[in-house]
Design a protein around this motif. Structure first.
Motif: not given
Length: 160
Positions: A5-6, A28-31, A55-56, A62-63
């Motif tokens: 999850n990034v 799995k990219v959170h944007a 929320q991310m 890792v952000i």
């Protein structure tokens, strides 16, 4: 890194390219972006839309902040619904904004005080290279941050 999850904050020309490159690399990219329509478009491509950096941060270790400057970096990390308050210890922030060296050093220290890792990673190469996962990153940070960031950096840049 076993957590795939990034998070990517800022889906402008560069950020969107980075997010898409990481998707292709199997993350799995959170944007998250101030423009909801852009976030929804990315979600339709297989990404995860997030309403805020906070929320991310609940989902990602890792952000990557792909914003314009120190002021915007400050807002997405420490502002209302900012990422830092919600991040787990030992999580990593990769800052891609071009900021003054003094700010980068101070930010790294502030994050370290919260138990977080930081890599200062300004980017170059333009939107086309970002989209191809081949941009250049000029990075600096502690060894522990690189250990955590290795696969992510490889997924978004041609040259680190």
């Amino acid at each position: 890194m076993n957590n795939k999850n990034v998070g990517v904050v800022g889906l402008g020309a560069m950020g969107l390219g980075i997010a898409r490159s990481l998707l292709r690399a199997g993350f799995k990219v959170h944007a998250c972006d101030v423009r909801d329509v852009v976030t929804q478009q990315f979600a339709s491509e297989g990404g995860v839309a997030c309403a805020s950096p906070a929320q991310m941060a609940e989902a990602c270790d890792v952000i990557i902040t792909v914003v314009v400057n120190a002021e915007q970096t400050e807002t997405v990390l420490f502002g209302e619904n900012g990422a830092v308050a919600a991040m787990r210890p030992a999580s990593l922030v990769i800052g891609c904004a071009t900021v003054a060296p003094t700010y980068a050093v101070e930010l790294g220290q502030r994050l370290a005080d919260q138990g977080l890792l930081y890599i200062d990673g300004p980017i170059s190469g333009g939107a086309a290279k970002a989209a191809a996962g081949e941009m250049t990153m000029m990075t600096s940070g502690p060894q522990a941050a690189y250990a955590k960031a290795e696969t992510v950096l490889a997924g978004m840049a041609g040259k680190v």
